[in-house]
Design an enzyme around this catalytic site. Structure first.
Site, PDB file in Angstrom:
ATOM      1  N   SER A 145      -5.876 -16.643 -19.639  1.00 14.13           N
ATOM      2  CA  SER A 145      -5.516 -18.056 -19.615  1.00 14.13           C
ATOM      3  C   SER A 145      -4.331 -18.296 -18.688  1.00 14.13           C
ATOM      4  CB  SER A 145      -5.182 -18.534 -21.030  1.00 14.13           C
ATOM      5  OG  SER A 145      -3.841 -18.223 -21.313  1.00 14.13           O
ATOM      6  N   LYS A 146      -4.103 -19.571 -18.440  1.00 15.44           N
ATOM      7  CA  LYS A 146      -3.015 -19.960 -17.542  1.00 15.44           C
ATOM      8  C   LYS A 146      -1.658 -19.476 -18.053  1.00 15.44           C
ATOM      9  CE  LYS A 146      -5.356 -23.735 -15.416  1.00 15.44           C
ATOM     10  NZ  LYS A 146      -5.341 -24.976 -14.706  1.00 15.44           N
ATOM     11  N   ARG A 147      -1.539 -19.347 -19.366  1.00 16.22           N
ATOM     12  CA  ARG A 147      -0.245 -18.947 -19.925  1.00 16.22           C
ATOM     13  C   ARG A 147      -0.032 -17.432 -19.921  1.00 16.22           C
ATOM     14  NH1 ARG A 147      -2.384 -22.967 -22.203  1.00 16.22           N
ATOM     15  NH2 ARG A 147      -3.701 -21.589 -23.415  1.00 16.22           N
TER      16      ARG A 147
END
Ligand code: GLU
Length: 509
Positions: free
Chosen positions: A264-266
């Site tokens: 994910s982006k995080r």
């Protein structure tokens, strides 16, 4: 293979920076287009205005540019099928939605969001948590299938908000062939009546995507696996319009390094590696780091990405972009999720650094150093150091001693190697070096070996001391190469200063 000319598209929504999974989708589209002498199009899908993020479109274009995988048609690039931004095509979509209503494939629905919430809550209280607007429930809702034609016209004329929904037929198998997954069959009873056209006058993703793919004459839709659940609806829409479907290929997910779930982006900042191609700075000034700013070469990044879900079927791992274009095929894209491997990513970068010409590296390095040094000297620094580095910046952090006198001496080596007679051995070695008439790598090596023989010393007793005084370090490239690069005078100067420093340290102990 379809007989149509190959036209593929990358269709990002400008809702934020492009995650590396998105770049991989763009890359596979680019490779596929090149392989088949086709056209690679970029289309910006911004129908969901609530999720629009300023700067995202520029970021996407800039990232593709950095990767060297620019499309040939798209916003700012020209092409015969524009505009390539969906909000600029707004007026095109309504007639298509109306056409479906006219043909009985779609219908107007007047239900307010309160009505829908009420239905959902009611269903939940009756033990059905997943209420859907579908072939069963639509009969009890407020739409052009349940209201009289007069009533519908009246409501529309009075400006009452409405949406247009797909009228999903009951109990039909939707079949389509995915180039990666094979045949996919879904029964329409499992599909709901998706909104195609919203009350704000904008199409939804589904309608705009199909209308644009058709009108832009897209032959192959190559996109992420997360769009697989939408594909049956898209196939039904092609059928409803009577249009030829493109071929579909849904790419495997990118997984976290441990294989547990989607990358994910995080994850990047959490796990310590970039997930974005280039830095993304939020409006609050938060920075999400990118591969470019971390010192990766775009060629290494692209090579690594190509292998996240595809393999050439051989042991070759290093591919130029042109070689990737040649080798790429959808048949060799796997169905299974691709685990992202940060170490392998570094390995690719190392390989590219090693294979990059020293003059080019020197130019880049000098930019970091505000052009402080002569480039021909830095080219030698790069030559000597690049096998030990991953990034250009490592060449300097590990090899600045080649341009500057060391200011400190590796403690561990000093403790281990600077024994009682070290001072004497090195003093004699300085004298010996002082006599050198030739100062080439080979000549210094010959002289050094003769020195060892003469004093009956092993290489391990002298070389680390020599290295310590000249470079300040415990390890590094060949001391003979280093010495010839520094020159006789500099070498002797460093040995002399080093000896003084060691004497000071010893007396201070
Ligand atoms: N706009 C969609 C996205 O953001 C495009 C999906 C597709 O390629 O159809 O990924």
């Amino acid at each position: 293979m379809s007989s149509r000319p190959v036209r593929v598209r990358f269709a990002p929504s400008p809702t934020g920076p492009l995650h590396m999974g998105g770049v991989r989708t763009a890359l596979y589209n680019y490779l596929f287009a090149k392989k088949h002498n086709g056209t690679f199009v970029i289309r910006i899908e911004d129908t969901d205005q609530t999720r629009f993020v300023p700067g995202a479109q520029d970021y996407i274009m800039d990232s593709l540019q950095w990767c060297g995988i620019m499309p040939t048609e798209g916003p700012g690039l020209g092409g015969e099928f524009g505009p390539y931004i969906q909000s600029e095509r707004k007026s095109m979509y309504r007639p298509y939605a109306e056409e479906l209503v006219k043909n009985g494939k779609a219908y107007y629905a007047f239900d307010t969001s309160e009505d829908l919430t009420k239905m959902r809550d009611q269903a939940k209280s009756m033990g059905m948590p997943n209420w859907q607007y579908n072939c069963i429930t639509r009969g009890s809702m407020q739409n052009s299938l349940t209201l009289s034609a007069d009533e519908v016209s009246k409501r529309i004329a009075s400006g009452e908000p409405y949406v247009i929904r797909m009228k999903m037929p009951r109990n039909q198998d939707v079949r389509f062939h995915d180039e990666i997954r094979g045949w996919v069959v879904v029964n329409t009873n499992n599909l709901d009546d998706k909104v195609l056209f919203k009350s704000d006058g904008m199409p939804t993703y589904h309608l705009a995507n199909i209308v644009d793919d058709h009108t832009m004459e897209i032959s192959h839709v190559i996109r992420g696996e997360e769009w697989l659940p939408s594909a049956p609806l898209h196939v039904m829409l092609y059928k409803a319009f009577g249009w030829e479907e493109p071929k579909f290929a849904h790419l495997p997910l990118l997984l976290k390094p441990d294989g547990n779930g989607k990358l994910s982006k995080r994850d990047g900042d959490r796990l310590g590696f970039p997930v974005f191609p280039t830095n993304w700075v939020t409006t609050d000034g938060d920075v999400f780091s990118g591969y470019r700013e971390n010192g990766y070469f775009p060629e290494a990044f692209v090579n690594m990405l190509a292998f996240l879900g595809w393999n050439p079927g051989t042991t070759q791992e290093i591919f130029t972009l042109a070689e990737l274009c040649e080798a790429f095929s959808l048949e060799r894209v796997s169905k299974a999720g691709a685990k992202f491997d940060p170490d392998k990513t570094k390995w690719f970068q190392q390989q590219y650094l090693r294979n990059t010409n020293d003059q080019y590296l020197a130019k880049q390095l000098n930019q970091h150093l505000n052009n402080k040094y002569p480039e021909d000297k830095l080219a030698v620094v790069c030559k000597l150091m690049k096998d030990r580095a991953t990034f250009i910046q490592d060449i300097w952090s590990e090899g600045s001693f080649l341009m500057e006198q060391p200011t400190s001496y590796d403690e561990k080596t000093t403790r281990k190697k600077w024994k009682k007679n070290a001072d004497q051995i090195m003093t004699e070695w300085v004298d010996e070096l002082g006599k050198a008439t030739e100062f080439t790598t080979e000549a210094i090596e010959v002289q050094f070996k003769a020195f060892l023989d003469k004093h009956k010393l092993g290489i391990g007793a002298v070389l680390p001391l020599f290295r310590l005084l000249v470079t300040g370090k415990g390890m590094g490239p060949s001391m003979f190469e280093i010495s010839s690069f520094l020159g006789k005078e500099e070498c002797i100067k460093r040995l002399t200063i080093g000896l003084e420093k060691m004497a000071e340290t010893q007396t201070n102990l």
